[in-house]
Design a protein around this motif. Structure first.
Motif, PDB file in Angstrom:
ATOM      1  N   TYR A  44      22.115  21.479 -47.043  1.00  0.00           N
ATOM      2  CA  TYR A  44      23.507  21.032 -47.129  1.00  0.00           C
ATOM      3  C   TYR A  44      23.611  19.572 -47.532  1.00  0.00           C
ATOM      4  O   TYR A  44      24.596  19.161 -48.156  1.00  0.00           O
ATOM      5  N   ASP A  47      23.620  19.485 -51.204  1.00  0.00           N
ATOM      6  CA  ASP A  47      24.932  19.902 -51.716  1.00  0.00           C
ATOM      7  C   ASP A  47      25.966  18.793 -51.565  1.00  0.00           C
ATOM      8  O   ASP A  47      26.798  18.569 -52.455  1.00  0.00           O
ATOM      9  N   GLU A 361      36.194  20.247 -48.920  1.00  0.00           N
ATOM     10  CA  GLU A 361      35.078  20.492 -49.837  1.00  0.00           C
ATOM     11  C   GLU A 361      33.745  20.225 -49.153  1.00  0.00           C
ATOM     12  O   GLU A 361      32.800  21.015 -49.262  1.00  0.00           O
ATOM     13  N   ALA A 364      32.955  22.824 -46.420  1.00  0.00           N
ATOM     14  CA  ALA A 364      32.521  24.106 -46.985  1.00  0.00           C
ATOM     15  C   ALA A 364      31.040  24.064 -47.349  1.00  0.00           C
ATOM     16  O   ALA A 364      30.311  25.051 -47.168  1.00  0.00           O
ATOM     17  N   LYS A 365      30.587  22.930 -47.859  1.00  0.00           N
ATOM     18  CA  LYS A 365      29.170  22.805 -48.206  1.00  0.00           C
ATOM     19  C   LYS A 365      28.296  22.852 -46.956  1.00  0.00           C
ATOM     20  O   LYS A 365      27.212  23.437 -46.956  1.00  0.00           O
ATOM     21  N   LYS A 368      28.242  26.469 -45.546  1.00  0.00           N
ATOM     22  CA  LYS A 368      27.442  27.376 -46.376  1.00  0.00           C
ATOM     23  C   LYS A 368      25.948  27.138 -46.214  1.00  0.00           C
ATOM     24  O   LYS A 368      25.152  28.089 -46.213  1.00  0.00           O
ATOM     25  N   ILE A 383      36.879  27.896 -42.298  1.00  0.00           N
ATOM     26  CA  ILE A 383      35.991  27.632 -43.429  1.00  0.00           C
ATOM     27  C   ILE A 383      34.636  28.293 -43.197  1.00  0.00           C
ATOM     28  O   ILE A 383      34.047  28.871 -44.118  1.00  0.00           O
ATOM     29  N   GLU A 386      34.756  31.934 -43.959  1.00  0.00           N
ATOM     30  CA  GLU A 386      34.871  32.106 -45.414  1.00  0.00           C
ATOM     31  C   GLU A 386      33.528  31.898 -46.103  1.00  0.00           C
ATOM     32  O   GLU A 386      33.250  32.516 -47.142  1.00  0.00           O
ATOM     33  N   GLN A 387      32.683  31.057 -45.528  1.00  0.00           N
ATOM     34  CA  GLN A 387      31.384  30.762 -46.126  1.00  0.00           C
ATOM     35  C   GLN A 387      30.276  31.685 -45.604  1.00  0.00           C
ATOM     36  O   GLN A 387      29.108  31.467 -45.885  1.00  0.00           O
TER      37      GLN A 387
END
Length: 460
Positions: A44, A47, A361, A364-365, A368, A383, A386-387
């Motif tokens: 991460y 990212d 943003e 989210a990284k 994920k 979030i 969603e990830q």
């Protein structure tokens, strides 16, 4: 004609040159970021680096993310060339962050909280969960309202379970004991014991039915007991208890220990025998194997049991239980901090990086790529799902994100008295109550006696 063309070309070249001179190239800047490579890995960070560089042309982020990052950056800091942004929690053996605090080497971030996160009309102070702010995690100097550190990750100390064993009824009370083979998540002690009764009844015909509760060792009650007192009697009473005030016979405090005593009828029978330094993992494994539904623990259990946790297993966690429907629930959390060095030569860029991390943003990284990490930021729970994070695991943290769960901060005053082992009295008496060698009334009486001795020692 050639002269005219030459003149025209010259004018064109001059115009181009003037345009080029007027166009300002992005300023080349380097931001040095260092942090711990722990259970969340480092993908991460790569990212976040890529996203921040894309949002800030001309900027290069140099990452130092290592398991023993202190060994690398401490010499740099001593030489005055350390990282600009550091992710490193207090409480580590090397004590680097504590040294930074005592040396006044951390930048004041109070004003940064008033700025908007990247690309959103949301102030940073309104993005971070307020329950995690305003204590020693963020304000390391006693009596100060100034924020020097921010909580990047937090982990729950609460009830841990197999998230796939439960369905979530959104805290609206028990509607169905079981649905599609899953149990309903209890939110109160009454619902907890009600579920235990269901399990005990099922076990009469199905011996593989799990028991309601276990604990690794009774020492793990050091978070469950104060959180339960807070839910029952209020935080003010917890503070009194932390200073050994005679609160133990108050009805709201007594019922905490009486409820713990009731667990004797619902606990995994092998708990006490294994509740020691060599057997505690068997009690933890019982939750993984489905022999027990709940245990008190902390997020570290996920890494601790990684070798014996099957693929696809989804840990869930939740704050400790309320005493009434809709009543307050408390948990204790461990927070990992991020901060900016006072020696940074690019303070504005460092602050922009912080604002990027807490943006949608950036979150989210993290969701994920950070292996199940939880950021104490509003909206992160949504979030995270969603990830791809397991919804059951996220549901356990729901109370922290929607404000229905409170975070308890504090510990017992340092005190000693002859013949008193407070941790033994306070926590490990649970073993004696569970095996029947002591009663809850005797536990409360011992708490009264030992806390009075410790209280007296504070005045000496």
């Amino acid at each position: 004609m050639k002269k005219i063309l030459s003149t025209a070309c010259a004018v064109l070249l001059l115009a181009t040159a003037l345009i080029s001179c007027g166009k300002k190239e992005p300023e080349a800047q380097v931001l040095k970021v260092a942090g711990l490579k722990g259970a969340y890995g480092d993908a991460y960070w790569q990212d976040l680096k890529a996203g921040f560089e894309a949002a800030n042309p001309g900027v290069t982020v140099e990452l130092t993310i290592e398991a023993q990052v202190e060994n690398t950056i401490n010499p740099q800091i001593m030489a005055g060339a350390g990282p600009d942004v550091i992710y490193l929690a207090t409480g580590r053996e090397a004590q680097l962050t504590e040294t930074m605090i005592s040396s006044n080497a951390i930048r004041d971030l109070t004003n940064l909280l008033e700025q908007n996160v990247y690309n959103e009309n949301v102030k940073l102070k309104d993005r971070i969960l307020p329950s995690i702010m305003g204590n020693g995690v963020t304000n390391p100097y006693a009596g100060s309202n100034t924020h020097y550190m921010l909580p990047l990750f937090f982990s729950s100390n609460g009830l841990f379970f197999n998230a796939d064993m439960f369905y979530d009824n959104n805290g609206n009370g028990v509607e169905d004991a079981k649905k599609d083979g899953k149990y309903e998540m209890p939110t109160t002690w009454d619902e907890f014991f009600g579920l235990g009764d269901i399990l005990n009844e099922e076990r009469k015909t199905n011996p593989s039915t799990p028991y309601l509760f276990t604990y690794p060792t009774a020492g793990y009650l050091d978070t469950m007991i104060p959180a339960s007192i807070a839910a029952s009697a209020g935080e003010a009473v917890v503070k009194q208890a932390f200073n050994y005030e005679p609160v133990w016979e108050q009805p709201e405090v007594k019922r905490v220990f009486e409820n713990l005593g009731k667990l004797k009828d619902y606990i995994l029978p092998t708990t006490v025998a294994n509740a020691n330094g060599t057997g505690f993992k068997d009690n933890q494994q019982a939750v993984i194997d489905g022999r027990a539904l709940f245990m008190t623990n902390g997020d570290w259990v996920k890494g601790e049991m990684a070798d014996t946790t099957p693929a696809g297993f989804n840990w869930g966690s939740a704050p400790f239980l309320a005493y009434t429907n809709g009543g307050e629930r408390y948990g204790t959390v461990n927070a990992e901090q991020i901060y900016i060095s006072n020696n940074t030569q690019v303070p504005e860029l460092a602050e922009k990086f912080i604002l990027y991390i807490y943006s949608s943003e950036g979150l989210a990284k993290i969701a994920k790529g950070a292996n199940g990490a939880f950021v104490p930021a509003k909206g992160y729970d949504t979030i995270a799902v969603e990830q791809g994070m397991n919804p059951g695991a996220v549901a356990g943290y729901k109370g922290y994100y929607d404000g229905t769960a409170k975070v308890l901060v504090g510990s017992f005053a340092a005190a000693t008295a002859e013949g008193v082992d407070w941790k033994q009295t306070y926590c490990f008496t649970m073993d004696s109550v569970m095996n029947g060698s002591k009663t809850t009334a005797q536990w409360i009486e011992q708490l009264k006696t030992d806390s009075a001795k410790l209280k007296a020692s504070l005045g000496k």
